[in-house]
Design a protein around this motif. Sequence first.
Motif, PDB file in Angstrom:
ATOM      1  N   TYR A  85       0.689  -1.290   0.091  1.00  0.00           N
ATOM      2  CA  TYR A  85       0.071  -0.006  -0.075  1.00  0.00           C
ATOM      3  C   TYR A  85       0.860   1.222   0.070  1.00  0.00           C
ATOM      4  N   TYR A  86       0.346   2.200  -0.967  1.00  0.00           N
ATOM      5  CA  TYR A  86       1.163   3.496  -1.001  1.00  0.00           C
ATOM      6  C   TYR A  86       0.517   4.530  -0.888  1.00  0.00           C
ATOM      7  N   CYS A  87       0.747   5.515  -0.423  1.00  0.00           N
ATOM      8  CA  CYS A  87       0.166   7.044  -0.362  1.00  0.00           C
ATOM      9  C   CYS A  87       1.086   7.954  -1.355  1.00  0.00           C
ATOM     10  N   ALA A  88       0.060   8.713  -1.736  1.00  0.00           N
ATOM     11  CA  ALA A  88       0.845   9.720  -2.856  1.00  0.00           C
ATOM     12  C   ALA A  88      -0.126  11.176  -2.375  1.00  0.00           C
ATOM     13  N   ALA A  89       0.627  12.126  -3.113  1.00  0.00           N
ATOM     14  CA  ALA A  89       0.095  13.466  -2.923  1.00  0.00           C
ATOM     15  C   ALA A  89       0.314  14.152  -4.246  1.00  0.00           C
ATOM     16  N   ALA A  90      -0.743  15.149  -4.405  1.00  0.00           N
ATOM     17  CA  ALA A  90      -0.531  16.053  -5.360  1.00  0.00           C
ATOM     18  C   ALA A  90      -1.616  17.228  -5.174  1.00  0.00           C
ATOM     19  N   TRP A  91      -0.679  18.399  -5.741  1.00  0.00           N
ATOM     20  CA  TRP A  91      -1.383  19.685  -5.616  1.00  0.00           C
ATOM     21  C   TRP A  91      -2.315  19.779  -6.836  1.00  0.00           C
ATOM     22  N   ALA A  92      -3.321  19.031  -6.793  1.00  0.00           N
ATOM     23  CA  ALA A  92      -4.469  18.741  -7.815  1.00  0.00           C
ATOM     24  C   ALA A  92      -5.626  18.638  -7.405  1.00  0.00           C
ATOM     25  N   VAL A  93      -6.485  18.210  -8.222  1.00  0.00           N
ATOM     26  CA  VAL A  93      -7.780  17.506  -7.648  1.00  0.00           C
ATOM     27  C   VAL A  93      -7.620  15.963  -7.620  1.00  0.00           C
ATOM     28  N   ALA A  94      -8.300  15.677  -6.359  1.00  0.00           N
ATOM     29  CA  ALA A  94      -7.999  14.183  -5.905  1.00  0.00           C
ATOM     30  C   ALA A  94      -8.688  13.272  -6.924  1.00  0.00           C
ATOM     31  N   THR A  95      -7.951  12.298  -7.331  1.00  0.00           N
ATOM     32  CA  THR A  95      -8.374  11.283  -8.181  1.00  0.00           C
ATOM     33  C   THR A  95      -7.719   9.974  -7.754  1.00  0.00           C
ATOM     34  N   LEU A  96      -8.374   8.884  -8.411  1.00  0.00           N
ATOM     35  CA  LEU A  96      -7.902   7.407  -7.948  1.00  0.00           C
ATOM     36  C   LEU A  96      -7.169   6.997  -9.218  1.00  0.00           C
ATOM     37  N   THR A  97      -6.402   7.848  -9.898  1.00  0.00           N
ATOM     38  CA  THR A  97      -5.605   7.811 -11.030  1.00  0.00           C
ATOM     39  C   THR A  97      -4.167   8.028 -10.811  1.00  0.00           C
ATOM     40  N   ARG A  98      -3.309   6.975 -11.093  1.00  0.00           N
ATOM     41  CA  ARG A  98      -1.888   7.236 -10.494  1.00  0.00           C
ATOM     42  C   ARG A  98      -1.299   8.360 -10.972  1.00  0.00           C
ATOM     43  N   THR A  99      -1.449   8.669 -12.337  1.00  0.00           N
ATOM     44  CA  THR A  99      -0.614   9.789 -12.866  1.00  0.00           C
ATOM     45  C   THR A  99      -1.147  11.120 -12.199  1.00  0.00           C
ATOM     46  N   THR A 100      -2.093  11.214 -11.661  1.00  0.00           N
ATOM     47  CA  THR A 100      -2.517  12.615 -10.879  1.00  0.00           C
ATOM     48  C   THR A 100      -1.373  13.080  -9.940  1.00  0.00           C
ATOM     49  N   TYR A 101      -0.401  11.958  -9.328  1.00  0.00           N
ATOM     50  CA  TYR A 101       0.046  12.202  -8.144  1.00  0.00           C
ATOM     51  C   TYR A 101       1.721  12.526  -8.405  1.00  0.00           C
ATOM     52  N   ASP A 102       2.296  13.441  -7.618  1.00  0.00           N
ATOM     53  CA  ASP A 102       3.723  13.569  -7.924  1.00  0.00           C
ATOM     54  C   ASP A 102       4.757  13.195  -6.890  1.00  0.00           C
ATOM     55  N   TYR A 103       4.061  12.933  -5.619  1.00  0.00           N
ATOM     56  CA  TYR A 103       4.909  12.366  -4.550  1.00  0.00           C
ATOM     57  C   TYR A 103       4.367  11.011  -4.076  1.00  0.00           C
ATOM     58  N   TRP A 104       5.468  10.326  -3.897  1.00  0.00           N
ATOM     59  CA  TRP A 104       4.914   8.799  -3.390  1.00  0.00           C
ATOM     60  C   TRP A 104       5.729   8.439  -2.323  1.00  0.00           C
ATOM     61  N   GLY A 105       5.324   7.748  -1.246  1.00  0.00           N
ATOM     62  CA  GLY A 105       5.853   7.003  -0.240  1.00  0.00           C
ATOM     63  C   GLY A 105       6.458   5.575  -0.620  1.00  0.00           C
ATOM     64  N   GLN A 106       7.193   4.929   0.202  1.00  0.00           N
ATOM     65  CA  GLN A 106       7.933   3.820  -0.112  1.00  0.00           C
ATOM     66  C   GLN A 106       7.028   2.424  -0.028  1.00  0.00           C
ATOM     67  N   GLY A 107       5.954   2.582   0.651  1.00  0.00           N
ATOM     68  CA  GLY A 107       4.998   1.372   0.629  1.00  0.00           C
ATOM     69  C   GLY A 107       5.096   0.783   2.064  1.00  0.00           C
ATOM     70  N   THR A 108       3.928   0.153   2.071  1.00  0.00           N
ATOM     71  CA  THR A 108       3.924  -0.745   3.540  1.00  0.00           C
ATOM     72  C   THR A 108       3.037  -2.048   2.678  1.00  0.00           C
ATOM     73  N   GLN A 109       3.480  -3.134   3.424  1.00  0.00           N
ATOM     74  CA  GLN A 109       2.872  -4.288   3.168  1.00  0.00           C
ATOM     75  C   GLN A 109       1.907  -4.748   4.043  1.00  0.00           C
ATOM     76  N   VAL A 110       0.673  -5.187   3.609  1.00  0.00           N
ATOM     77  CA  VAL A 110      -0.560  -5.809   4.162  1.00  0.00           C
ATOM     78  C   VAL A 110      -0.495  -7.131   3.694  1.00  0.00           C
ATOM     79  N   THR A 111      -0.808  -7.945   4.337  1.00  0.00           N
ATOM     80  CA  THR A 111      -1.000  -9.461   4.114  1.00  0.00           C
ATOM     81  C   THR A 111      -1.970  -9.933   5.016  1.00  0.00           C
ATOM     82  N   VAL A 112      -3.199 -10.374   4.281  1.00  0.00           N
ATOM     83  CA  VAL A 112      -4.363 -10.893   4.750  1.00  0.00           C
ATOM     84  C   VAL A 112      -4.426 -12.472   4.793  1.00  0.00           C
ATOM     85  N   SER A 113      -4.421 -13.055   5.725  1.00  0.00           N
ATOM     86  CA  SER A 113      -4.419 -14.603   5.700  1.00  0.00           C
ATOM     87  C   SER A 113      -5.727 -14.975   5.727  1.00  0.00           C
ATOM     88  N   SER A 114      -6.180 -16.117   5.014  1.00  0.00           N
ATOM     89  CA  SER A 114      -7.651 -16.810   4.965  1.00  0.00           C
ATOM     90  C   SER A 114      -7.856 -17.675   6.122  1.00  0.00           C
TER      91      SER A 114
END
Length: 123
Positions: free
Chosen positions: A94-123
């Motif tokens: 999971y990654y968070c990202a920031a943009a000085w723009a209108v919020a969207t769910l589109t990757r290309t909107t965002y300029d700044y990204w974190g390094q990510g954090t792993q989420v694992t869900v076991s069944s």
Amino acid sequence: QLQLVESGGGLVQSGGSLKLSCAASGLSLDTYAIGWFRQAPGTEREGISCISNHRDETSYAESVKGRFTISRDSTTNTVYLQMNSLKPEDTAVYYCAAAWAVATLTRTTYDYWGQGTQVTVSS
């Protein structure tokens, strides 16, 4: 320069909950749209939630709607993603990202990204 750091990932059983944090340094998050994305192995990075920099309006992908909640805390310069009723298919980095723009769910909107954090869900 805005820097983002995600935390809060881990291993959880199906049906469980996790709360991810996206902490910012360098600049205030208040003026930025923030998005949460996730990427499972072999798949494209998927936008799952975002919060606007205007009235904190939120949006969710259908896959997480009703289970995940995004929120912003200006006092700590952090955006959160509360994840409930987790399923094995939520397993991803999971990654968070920031943009000085209108919020969207589109990757290309965002300029700044974190390094990510792993989420694992076991069944």
